[in-house]
Structure formats: structure tokens, C-alpha cells
Design a protein around this motif. Structure first.
Motif, PDB file in Angstrom:
ATOM      1  N   CYS A 180      37.462  50.644  22.854  1.00 48.10           N
ATOM      2  CA  CYS A 180      38.562  51.078  23.714  1.00 48.10           C
ATOM      3  C   CYS A 180      38.307  50.944  25.221  1.00 48.10           C
ATOM      4  CB  CYS A 180      38.953  52.509  23.349  1.00 48.10           C
ATOM      5  SG  CYS A 180      40.361  53.092  24.263  1.00 48.10           S
ATOM      6  N   PRO A 181      37.194  51.479  25.745  1.00 51.69           N
ATOM      7  CA  PRO A 181      37.012  51.387  27.208  1.00 51.69           C
ATOM      8  C   PRO A 181      37.017  49.945  27.710  1.00 51.69           C
ATOM      9  CG  PRO A 181      35.340  52.803  26.236  1.00 51.69           C
ATOM     10  CD  PRO A 181      36.102  52.197  25.101  1.00 51.69           C
ATOM     11  N   TYR A 182      36.388  49.060  26.922  1.00 56.02           N
ATOM     12  CA  TYR A 182      36.258  47.675  27.395  1.00 56.02           C
ATOM     13  C   TYR A 182      37.565  46.916  27.237  1.00 56.02           C
ATOM     14  CZ  TYR A 182      31.597  49.466  27.014  1.00 56.02           C
ATOM     15  OH  TYR A 182      30.511  50.263  27.155  1.00 56.02           O
ATOM     16  N   VAL A 183      38.249  47.220  26.158  1.00 56.25           N
ATOM     17  CA  VAL A 183      39.548  46.584  25.971  1.00 56.25           C
ATOM     18  C   VAL A 183      40.511  47.045  27.062  1.00 56.25           C
ATOM     19  CG1 VAL A 183      41.507  46.338  24.425  1.00 56.25           C
ATOM     20  CG2 VAL A 183      39.208  46.293  23.503  1.00 56.25           C
ATOM     21  N   CYS A 184      40.416  48.336  27.397  1.00 53.18           N
ATOM     22  CA  CYS A 184      41.241  48.862  28.489  1.00 53.18           C
ATOM     23  C   CYS A 184      40.998  48.077  29.770  1.00 53.18           C
ATOM     24  CB  CYS A 184      40.899  50.315  28.764  1.00 53.18           C
ATOM     25  SG  CYS A 184      41.966  51.462  27.922  1.00 53.18           S
ATOM     26  N   HIS A 185      39.746  47.862  30.023  1.00 53.61           N
ATOM     27  CA  HIS A 185      39.404  47.147  31.252  1.00 53.61           C
ATOM     28  C   HIS A 185      39.960  45.722  31.203  1.00 53.61           C
ATOM     29  CE1 HIS A 185      36.115  46.564  34.538  1.00 53.61           C
ATOM     30  NE2 HIS A 185      37.282  46.124  34.917  1.00 53.61           N
ATOM     31  N   LEU A 186      39.825  45.095  30.055  1.00 54.05           N
ATOM     32  CA  LEU A 186      40.346  43.740  29.915  1.00 54.05           C
ATOM     33  C   LEU A 186      41.867  43.731  30.118  1.00 54.05           C
ATOM     34  CD1 LEU A 186      39.897  40.771  29.180  1.00 54.05           C
ATOM     35  CD2 LEU A 186      40.349  41.397  26.803  1.00 54.05           C
TER      36      LEU A 186
ATOM     37  N   TYR B 226      33.431  41.786  24.589  1.00 50.64           N
ATOM     38  CA  TYR B 226      34.467  42.276  25.504  1.00 50.64           C
ATOM     39  C   TYR B 226      33.898  42.535  26.895  1.00 50.64           C
ATOM     40  CZ  TYR B 226      38.345  42.613  22.251  1.00 50.64           C
ATOM     41  OH  TYR B 226      39.380  42.309  21.412  1.00 50.64           O
ATOM     42  N   ARG B 227      32.689  43.077  26.935  1.00 47.21           N
ATOM     43  CA  ARG B 227      32.071  43.325  28.235  1.00 47.21           C
ATOM     44  C   ARG B 227      31.865  42.005  28.970  1.00 47.21           C
ATOM     45  NH1 ARG B 227      27.103  47.378  27.386  1.00 47.21           N
ATOM     46  NH2 ARG B 227      27.039  47.206  29.638  1.00 47.21           N
ATOM     47  N   TRP B 228      31.440  41.013  28.185  1.00 47.56           N
ATOM     48  CA  TRP B 228      31.226  39.692  28.779  1.00 47.56           C
ATOM     49  C   TRP B 228      32.545  39.130  29.301  1.00 47.56           C
ATOM     50  CZ3 TRP B 228      33.267  34.957  27.102  1.00 47.56           C
ATOM     51  CH2 TRP B 228      32.747  33.838  27.753  1.00 47.56           C
ATOM     52  N   LEU B 229      33.602  39.291  28.525  1.00 48.24           N
ATOM     53  CA  LEU B 229      34.905  38.754  28.891  1.00 48.24           C
ATOM     54  C   LEU B 229      35.404  39.384  30.196  1.00 48.24           C
ATOM     55  CD1 LEU B 229      36.836  36.723  27.795  1.00 48.24           C
ATOM     56  CD2 LEU B 229      37.933  38.503  26.435  1.00 48.24           C
TER      57      LEU B 229
END
Lengths: 346, 754
Positions: B196-202, B163-166
Motif C-alpha cells: 500500500c505505501p509504495y503503491v500510494c506513492h506510485l 514498486y520501490r524501484w518504480l
């Protein structure tokens, strides 16, 4: 009541000789500019006004209907026209405003519109609170606290009240197109933080602008004269004036109380034109009070600043605070305040 | 879902299409190699900027191909040798990735490998970390990768890293349509606390208006209730609020928090490299916004953080205004173009019909694109909203209304600066500023925000002079007369700009003549009259100022600057108007001790002459008796000035007519022969030139004999003067004096005698 009774205001330069008029023509913007010019070039306030009378419209109504607006201190604001405000959406506005207030109170935490908060906002119209048929309906906004216990459903406590009105606002209504709702006078009672939140919401939602409406000594004298001139069945309060003397370390206040019947007698002695109040009469009325005071205390009140006027009709403070006491002259008082508010937003 | 299926519509795609062609070749080669294991010698396309390394480069490519193929096949060898080969191939991939990025096909394969769990966690991590594209990532690869997440073959940490990569690579994905279709899937992953934090960002990057649904709002609020005020949730919630203000309300703290920290980005340097590969070196950031950054530390009443409202396209009031509009209708109506996305002029042109307007019109002051918009828009209510807001704000912020409150002085000056910038940008004044001046000018001390205030004056919209005079100019005149010379000069300067603005306005409007159905003549006549009244008024101010400041040269410069504008109205602005300067300006300028003043005067006279000649010619051509025939008075006046000038500069016969000087006075002054002592040689402003001229040409002469400058010498002297930069004088003499071969004292009669 004709707020701008200026005899000088002949149609300006007839069939306008300006190119620009062909582009802007008699547009609202142009009209506003003209009205501001008129005001800037002549005496800012009209030299004569009518003595407040019970208006036809109001007599149709139940006298108790607006009783809750009396005997409360209201802070005055002027308000530019509301853009795309609609009386049919009051319910939706209640929902949105209550969510907005909830969000403001817990900064940073999102809230769902329509969620159950411990406060409730209501919008309602104040039918009949106007001078002419053209005036838009006045409306009331209240913040109520919801009781936690279901059994106490009845006892909702009013945390804050504000109302918007326009009484004899013809001069403004003429210059503003349909998209706008003109309620130039806003009165608030309750915590100032709530006023700020509600005001911010209105400013953001209807692209309007609130400014606090101070009343200068000149207008306070007018209020004193006009309200003294009102016929009263029975006087509820003494007529009182408050002057402020700027001196250090603390300013000195001079209070001057007169029996309302004496004040009325004084007024009757200076009053000539029936049904109207003129600038000369106002000046004369105040001068009489000054000389009387000087005779007794050797103080020239004309050198101090008038900060408050209280009569049986209403009392007003220079800071822009008002308390209306007499139901009969409610419309008359609001008409003058509307006039002041319109003058400020021009 | 095949990698070859491509829609070549986006710009980025086009830019790199040649690259991807070469990738195709590359992949083809890879398969060929698969078959016969022979050494591949296919060269990369020439347009690939990073692949120009010759032979060594070829080797690296081959190594990469082998590595990719190795990962694709999965581990087959025994564990010992396996570790070695694995390490070798990993290194290869890492090196190439960090150096020049991987092709979409490579990423596609390796992403599959990393998420399918063929290798261990460590290897997956390392592969994911080096998924750096040369330029683009194919959308399909991402979709495939996401489908692997659902299978549950990879560990939590791999998921997080993915997710961070995405998020980091989001901008390099060629399309996002299909990814957006997976919105619900991503949204469901919010449940996972670690993700959660990374999905939020996405989701923050991915969310569109149609993605905002009441059930999602409720879910997010539920999460907020569970986890408290988290910046990532806050970010997503405020985005939801932006798209659906009727569903959700959130108030963000005054200082804007950073929702997603950049430091968490593992690929920062790699991203920079990718961007450079795509765009070349980073261009200068385009400065679109007019205003300064919104820095307003002063805590203000009513919790607005700056005087000028923020740009917010809250469509709330608009939508609510439509009676009976269902919530679902509202959510579906995404025809309008949100303001926050408006970044360029072409975008404005494309979406001008469906632009969402700011909820508070005052916000346009800080946005040049929206200023363009209100400049062309015919909607009166937009202008009226701006008018009301600006009038009230000016009144409220104006510091000399608030006694002893100079704290906000700087802020007020900034506000005025912003307004003036906008007026300059639009080349048009705001009515609210005009009405503000009516109210505030009588109270102005002439000091506070002087430069801003005078600039506001120069942007007063064109209107009848007689109407504006008592409201503005009379108040300004009072200050003008009692203030310093510098103030006088600044006032004259801004009045000159006012004249210029009015002239420009008028001259552009005349050409819109066909639009109007009324007879133009009367209106144009009125407008021209207004301009002439303004010029007369400034002339009166100038004359009085000259007397008050005892003919100060500095002041005279400013006055003549003004007349430089005035004398050219007929030619420059095509307006039928020539107004001459008053004698109170002409004579002090003619007899000034300063040569540059004299030069400027000559220039102006020359221009007056050209304008009057042009007007005369036009009159003769048109033969129509329009009301704009210049009165003979103007020509007479000009001819009088011209005669005087020629007398003073050329023929040594000054003041032949209309001037009587008592003989006694002249005798007392010791200039009995004054008549012959005023010409180009003896003029006080030019005396020093004469002396320098004589000294330069005849350095051996012991005495400087001024009266020797005549005949041929006179001509040389003239050339000398011209060479010294007195161009105005040159123009004047060329046009107004016809010289015969014997050039002394031959006066030419001025042209226009009536």
C-alpha cells in the motif's frame, strides 16, 4: 436613504484630463478609487441621515419571518464582494461546506463530499431582506447537528448561524461588476471556531475577505440618536449607555440608564429637521446627556469612551456586536450597519 | 511492445538518441555473439561519456553481455558450478550498473529475469537493486514487468522492492502513457497492506485528473477508515482533492508533513549519477518565486498560515458557477492548465489562454509568472479581486492601527516588502496601496516601516496631482518639516523615484497614441501639467528644507539629484516639459563650499541647456503652434541663471543685475573688491584646487599667488580641474562659454535671448 449625501461631490474634473482614464476609463477599479478618494478627502460620514422607517419591501413580508434573527447577539463582519457566487448553487455549497467543516474538525482525515456527517449545513435565502430592488438577496447559513437517533429527526439543533446581507448598498453596487455579489455585512452567532471555518471556506471559495467590524464611539452616538428618534408603539427596554474609563488595575464602567420616553423627549427637544438626523443634532443630544450627568456626578463623560448603546430598537457594542430587538426597524438598523461595512471595505 | 519501437518526441529522448543507437549496435552484437561465440570487438559510440576507457572497457562490456545472456537463458548447469557462475555474473552486472548504469535493453531483459522467478528470491532482489539506467528506462520494460506481477511468480518482498524501484526510477521512464493505462491495476494493489505505501506513492506520481473517479475516492476513504490517518494515504487523498474538490474535502495540518520519506530510497546515489549523466552537473536552481519561503510561525486567526494566501487553483467556485454542470462533465474538462504545474515562462506563454487562476488572487504576489499574467490580462475582475484583498489585508495588518501591538511589526514589514517587490517587478503601483496610503499616512509616525512606506509613495500610480495632494503630499509635508535631515533626504529620494515612475509611465503611454480615439493634446497637456505641478511642489519642499537645515550640503545633494532627473525630461522622456529649479536651490548650490555640489550644478545647467536647445529646434522644425511652446519665461530664467554662473565662475563679474549689496556691509566684511574675487580661482568651493594646482606646478614658489592664475596658466588650471574629476564643470564650460584664443574674461552671450 442616501448614504452619501455630500453636496461637495461634484463630478470630478469633468471630462477627465488624464491619459490613464482612456485606458482604465470608467472601470470598476477606477470607480472604487474615486469613491475612496471622496471619502478620504471629506468628512468620513455624511452629516445627515434619515431616521429609520419601515420600508415598503419589508411590509410585504410576514412579520414573523425574520423573528428568529431578533433578540440574538450577532458578531459583525465586513465582507468584500464574493466572486462568482451564485444563488442557484446553494445546495451544492451546502454539500461542500459541510464536507469542509467535517474535514476541518478532524484535521488530516479526508472526507467524502456528500457523506453523512453528524452535522448538516444549510444555505437559504432571506427573501425580502433588502433596501432596494438592486440590493442582492440576503442569505442564511446554518450548521445543524444531526441527531443520532432516527426518531428525533425533527429536533435538529442549530449549532451556528450566520447571514449575509446588503441593505441600501448602492454606493458599493455601482462600483462592482456582475461577476461579484455584494453582501458587505456578515452577522454570525455561535462558536467563533465555526465562524472561522465558515469564513475560511468563503474566503477560499469566493476570493473574499472578512474583517471584524468594530463600531467606534462616534458611530455609536449616531446609533443612539437614530434609534431614539424611532417611533415606537411600546418600549421594551430602557435606553442605556455604557462608558468605559481606562484606569488600573481594572477599567471602570459607567452605566447610564434613562427611561426611553425621557430619552425620546430629550431627542424631540433637540430635533429640528423632520425625518432626518443631522450631525449637530447628534452632538447636541449627547452633550445634553453629558451635562446632565455632570450636574449630578461631577464626571465629564465626554472624557471617557462610549462602548455600548442599548435602546428598544437595538443594542450595539463597540466590539462589533449587535442585538436587534425591534422587528419594525430591522431594515433601518441593517442599512446603517451596511453603510459602516461598506466604509470599512473601501 | 518491441524495444525498438520508439517515438522520438521527448527532449530526453533526443538527448540520448545517439546513446540508444549505440545500444542497438550493442544488442546486435550480443546476438551475433550468440551465433558464433566469437569475441565481439564492436566499439561503443563515441558520444557515450562513460565508455571511454579503451581496452579494459571493452572487456567489461563483454563480461556484461555474457552475464546478461546467462541470466536470460536461465540456470542450466549443476548447482555447484552454478553458484559460482551466478555469483560472477551478478557481480559483473552490479559493478557495471553502479558504475555507469545499464542500457534500456539490459534492464528490459534483467527485469524480466528478476520478476519471472527463474532464480531465487535473493538473486531477484540483487538484480532489482541494480536496475540503474544509464539514462532512460523504456516504458515497455515496465509494462512487461508489471504483467509478471500478475502471474504471481514472485514473492511479496520482490513485489515491494519492484514498486520501490518504480517510484525511485519514475522520472527516467521515457513515456508514461501505457503505464497510466494500468492505473486501475495499480489501484487494486492498494488492497495489499505491504504494498500500500509504495503503491500510494506510485499513484501519487501517476495520477491525472481523469484518473480521479468517485468510486476510487470512496475506496481510498474506505482504506483510510481501515488504516487510520496514514501519511501516504493523506498524500494521495489531498491530490485527489486538488483534482476534484467537489468530491472530497481534506484539511491538512498546519505543518506540512513529509508524506514519502527520502531515506527509504535505496538508489539515492545512483539517481544522482543518472541525473548527472542526463543533464551534466546540476545547474543552479532557477529562482522563480519572488517571495520568501512561506515561514509564518505566528498562529493566526482564521487558520490561514500566512498573510498572503497559498497558491491554489481551486476550480470549485468556477465550476459550480456553471449551472447544471454534471459531475462527469467536470471530471472530463481538463482543458485548463493547473497552476501548480506552472513553472516556467514558456509554459505560461503556451497556456495563457487556459490558465486556471488561483482561488485567492492575493497569491499572485508571491509568484512572478502570475504577476506577468495579471500584467497583460484585460480582465477587470482579476484586478478587482486583488484590489479588495490587498486593501483589506493592508488595513488589517497595518500595525499603527492597532495600539500597542508591535508584535506583528516584522510581519507587516515583510508584507510591505513583498508588495513593493511585486510593484517593482510590474513597474506599476497598485491602487490598493494608494488608497491604503490615503488612510494610513495621516496616522503615520514617520518611523515605523519607514523605508517600505516611502517606497510605497514612490509607486503611487499616475494621477492628477491636485487631487492627490491633499490626500497624500500635504500629510507627508507635515512630517517632512518636523523630521530629521535624514528623513528629509529619504522623502526627497522617494519623490524622485515617484517622478521617474510617472515619467516612464507617461512616456510609454504617449507612444500608444493611435489606440486612442480622443484628441491627445488636451490629455497630454493635463498630464504634463500634473508632472510640472509635482516638480514645483518638490521644489517648494526643497527650498523650505534648505532654509530649515541651513543649506546643508548633504541635503543639497539629494535635491540636486532630483533636479538631475528634472532637467532631462525633454530629451530622456520625450515630454514637452522643462522646469527650472527655484532660486532658493540655485544660489545655495552656486555658492556652496562643496566642489561636488558646484560640479553637479554645472552638469545640471548643461543638461538644461541641451534640453532647451532641443526643444527650440523642434519648435522651429514643426512650426506648429502647439500648447507646449515653452514660455519665454523659462528661457529668460535660464539665461539669467546662466549669466550669473558665468559671472561667478568665469568673468569675475558676479551679480551684475538684480542684486544690491550695501557698501557698508561689504566694507565691514573686508572684501571691497568682491567683484573680482569670484571666479574659478577664487570660488570658495574651488580654492583648495587652486592651491594644490599652484603647489603642484610651481613647488619652488614661496608664496601662493592666486591672482597669477590667468592667461596660459588659466588654461592649465582648467585642465587640472577637469583632471580632478569635475566633469560637470567641464561640460558646462565647453558648452556655455565660447573661448577665444586669449581666454581671459571673454564672456559668451547665452543663446536663448528673447
Amino acid at each position: 436613504m442616501d448614504p452619501y449625501d455630500t453636496p461637495e461631490s461634484t463630478p470630478r474634473h469633468g471630462a477627465s484630463s488624464r491619459l490613464k482614464d482612456y485606458f482604465i476609463g470608467a472601470t470598476p477599479l477606477r470607480k472604487r478609487l474615486e469613491s475612496v478618494r471622496k471619502q478620504a478627502s471629506f468628512v468620513p460620514t455624511p452629516p445627515r441621515r434619515k431616521i429609520p422607517q419601515c420600508s415598503q419591501l419589508q411590509e410585504d413580508n410576514d412579520p414573523q419571518k425574520f423573528a428568529f434573527l431578533l433578540h440574538k447577539q450577532w458578531t459583525l463582519y465586513s465582507l468584500t464582494p464574493l466572486y462568482k457566487f451564485s444563488y442557484t448553487n446553494l445546495k451544492e455549497y451546502s454539500r461542500l461546506l459541510s464536507a469542509f467543516i467535517a474535514a476541518e474538525k478532524q484535521k488530516g482525515l479526508a472526507v467524502e463530499v456528500g457523506e453523512d456527517f453528524n452535522i448538516k449545513v444549510t444555505f437559504s435565502t432571506l427573501l425580502g431582506m433588502k433596501g432596494t430592488q438592486r440590493d442582492p438577496e440576503a442569505f442564511l447559513v446554518q450548521i445543524l447537528s444531526k441527531s443520532q437517533l432516527p426518531s428525533e429527526n425533527r429536533g435538529q439543533k442549530v449549532l451556528w448561524t450566520g447571514w449575509f446581507c446588503c441593505v441600501f448598498g448602492d454606493s458599493l453596487l455601482e462600483t462592482v461588476p456582475e461577476d461579484f455579489t455584494c453582501v458587505p455585512l456578515f452577522l454570525a452567532n455561535g462558536a467563533e471556531t465555526n465562524t472561522a471555518i465558515v469564513g475560511t471556506w468563503f474566503q477560499k471559495t469566493f476570493d473574499c475577505h472578512f474583517s471584524s467590524l468594530a463600531i467606534n464611539a462616534f458611530n455609536l452616538s449616531w446609533m443612539a440618536a437614530m434609534w431614539t428618534a424611532c417611533k415606537m408603539d411600546q418600549y421594551m427596554a430602557t435606553t442605556e449607555f455604557l462608558w468605559s474609563v481606562p484606569c488600573s488595575p481594572q477599567s471602570l464602567d459607567i452605566s447610564y440608564a434613562i427611561h426611553p420616553e425621557d430619552a425620546k423627549a430629550l431627542w424631540d427637544s433637540v430635533h429640528k429637521t423632520p425625518g432626518e438626523v443631522t450631525q449637530e443634532e447628534v452632538d447636541l443630544f449627547m452633550d445634553c446627556l453629558y451635562s446632565h450627568f455632570h450636574r449630578h456626578f461631577k464626571i465629564h463623560l465626554s472624557a471617557t469612551r462610549l462602548v455600548r448603546v442599548s435602546t428598544s430598537v437595538a443594542s450595539a457594542h463597540t466590539d462589533g456586536k449587535i442585538k436587534i430587538l425591534c422587528h419594525k426597524y430591522l431594515i433601518g438598523v441593517l442599512a446603517y450597519l451596511t453603510e459602516l461595512a461598506i466604509f470599512q471595505i473601501d | 511492445m518491441s524495444p525498438q519501437k520508439r517515438v522520438k518526441d521527448s527532449k530526453a529522448q533526443k538527448r540520448t538518441s545517439q546513446d540508444s543507437d549505440s545500444y542497438k549496435t550493442n544488442l546486435l552484437a550480443l546476438k551475433e555473439e550468440d551465433l558464433n561465440d566469437s569475441k565481439c570487438s564492436l566499439k561503443q559510440g563515441q558520444n557515450d561519456p562513460v565508455k571511454d576507457y579503451g581496452h579494459a572497457d571493452d572487456e567489461a562490456e563483454d563480461a556484461l553481455k555474457r552475464a546478461v545472456r546467462y541470466f536470460e537463458k536461465g540456470p542450466v548447469e549443476t548447482s555447484r558450478s552454478r553458484d559460482k557462475t551466478l555469483e560472477k555474473h551478478l557481480k559483473t552486472v552490479e559493478n557495471v550498473a553502479w558504475k555507469s548504469g545499464l542500457a534500456p535493453e539490459g534492464i528490459d531483459i534483467l527485469l524480466n529475469v528478476a520478476l519471472s522467478g527463474k532464480f531465487g528470491n535473493v538473486v531477484n532482489t540483487r538484480i532489482l537493486k541494480c536496475m540503474i539506467p544509464t539514462t532512460l528506462i523504456s516504458e515497455d520494460s515496465v509494462v512487461k514487468a508489471v504483467s509478471w506481477l500478475c502471474v504471481g511468480k514472485c514473492s511479496g518482498s520482490t513485489k515491494v522492492l519492484f514498486y520501490r524501484w518504480l517510484v525511485a526510477m519514475f522520472d527516467f521512464i521515457d513515456h508514461k502513457e501505457q503505464i497510466n493505462l494500468l492505473y486501475g491495476l495499480f489501484f487494486a494493489s492498494l488492497e495489499d497492506d505491504a504494498l500500500c505505501p509504495y503503491v500510494c506513492h506510485l499513484l501519487y506520481l501517476l495520477t491525472r485528473k481523469e484518473n480521479v473517479k468517485p468510486f476510487r475516492v470512496r475506496k481510498l476513504l474506505g482504506l483510510q477508515a481501515k488504516m487510520g490517518m496514514q501519511p501516504h494515504l493523506q498524500a494521495l487523498l489531498s491530490l485527489y482533492k486538488f483534482f476534484a474538490p467537489t468530491l472530497i474535502s481534506v484539511s491538512l495540518p498546519a505543518r506540512k508533513k513529509i508524506y514519502f520519506r527520502n531515506s527509504e530510497n535505496l538508489w539515492e546515489t545512483a539517481l544522482l549519477a543518472v541525473r548527472q549523466r542526463i543533464q551534466g552537473p546540476p545547474p543552479e536552481p532557477v529562482k522563480l518565486m519572488l517571495g520568501p519561503a512561506n515561514v509564518h510561525p505566528v498562529k493566526r486567526k482564521w487558520n490561514s498560515y500566512s498573510v498572503i494566501p497559498m497558491l491554489n487553483s481551486s476550480s470549485c467556485s468556477k465550476e459550480c458557477g456553471k449551472k447544471g454542470m454534471a459531475l462527469s462533465d467536470y471530471l472530463r474538462s481538463n482543458g485548463s492548465f493547473p497552476l501548480e504545474q506552472l513553472k516556467s515562462f514558456p509554459q505560461l506563454l503556451k497556456n495563457i489562454h487556459c490558465l486556471e487562476l488561483p482561488s485567492q488572487m492575493g497569491a499572485v504576489l508571491n509568484n512572478s509568472l502570475l504577476l506577468h499574467y495579471i500584467n497583460v490580462v484585460k480582465d477587470e475582475s482579476i484586478l478587482l479581486r486583488l484590489y479588495h484583498w490587498l486593501s483589506q489585508t493592508l488595513q488589517e495588518e497595518c500595525i499603527w492601527y492597532k495600539v500597542n501591538d508591535y508584535e506583528h511589526g516584522k510581519e507587516f514589514a515583510n508584507l510591505l516588502d513583498t508588495i513593493i517587490r511585486a510593484e517593482y517587478f510590474l513597474q506599476e503601483g497598485f491602487y490598493s496601496c494608494e488608497t491604503f496610503l490615503y488612510k494610513s499616512l495621516p496616522l503615520w509616525d514617520g518611523l515605523c516601516c519607514r523605508s517600505q512606506f516611502l517606497q510605497l509613495v514612490s509607486w503611487i500610480p499616475f494621477s492628477s496631482f491636485s487631487e492627490v495632494k491633499p490626500l497624500l503630499f500635504d500629510h507627508l509635508a507635515q512630517l517632512f518639516f518636523i523630521s530629521t535631515i535624514y528623513f528629509k533626504c529619504s522623502v526627497l529620494q522617494s519623490l524622485k523615484e515617484l517622478l521617474q515612475n510617472w515619467l516612464l509611465w507617461l512616456s510609454t503611454d504617449i507612444h500608444m497614441k493611435p489606440v486612442m480615439d480622443s484628441p491627445l493634446d488636451t490629455t497630454l497637456g493635463g498630464s504634463v501639467n500634473t508632472v510640472s505641478e509635482l516638480i514645483d511642489y518638490i521644489g517648494w519642499l526643497s527650498t523650505t528644507a534648505m532654509r530649515l537645515e541651513s543649506n546643508n550640503t548633504f541635503l543639497l545633494h539629494f535635491i540636486l539629484d532630483f533636479y538631475e532627473k528634472v532637467c532631462d525630461i525633454y530629451i530622456n522622456y520625450k515630454l514637452p516639459l522643462v522646469v527650472l529649479f527655484p532660486p532658493g536651490i540655485f544660489y545655495p548650490a552656486l555658492l556652496s563650499l562643496d566642489s561636488s555640489i558646484l560640479n553637479q550644478l554645472c552638469y545640471i545647467m548643461d543638461r538644461y541647456r541641451k534640453n532647451l536647445t532641443a526643444a527650440k529646434k523642434n519648435e522651429l522644425v514643426q512650426k506648429t503652434k502647439s500648447e507646449f511652446n515653452f514660455s519665454t519665461k523659462t528661457y529668460k530664467e535660464f539665461n539669467h541663471y546662466l549669466t550669473v554662473m558665468v559671472g561667478c565662475l568665469w568673468t569675475s563679474k558676479p551679480f551684475q543685475k538684480g542684486l544690491y549689496i550695501d557698501h557698508e556691509v561689504i566694507e565691514k566684511a573686508g572684501v571691497a573688491d568682491y567683484k573680482s574675487s569670484l571666479n574659478l580661482v577664487h570660488h570658495p568651493a574651488l580654492l583648495s584646487y587652486t592651491v594644490s594646482f599652484l603647489l603642484q606646478e610651481w613647488p619652488e614658489e614661496r608664496r601662493v599667488n592666486m591672482s597669477s592664475v590667468r592667461g596660459k596658466k588659466w588654461n592649465w588650471y582648467l585642465d587640472y580641474l577637469f583632471s580632478e574629476g569635475l566633469q560637470g564643470l567641464k561640460l558646462f564650460i565647453r558648452s556655455s562659454i565660447h573661448r577665444s584664443s586669449t581666454p581671459l574674461t571673454r564672456e559668451h552671450k547665452p543663446h536663448h535671448q528673447h
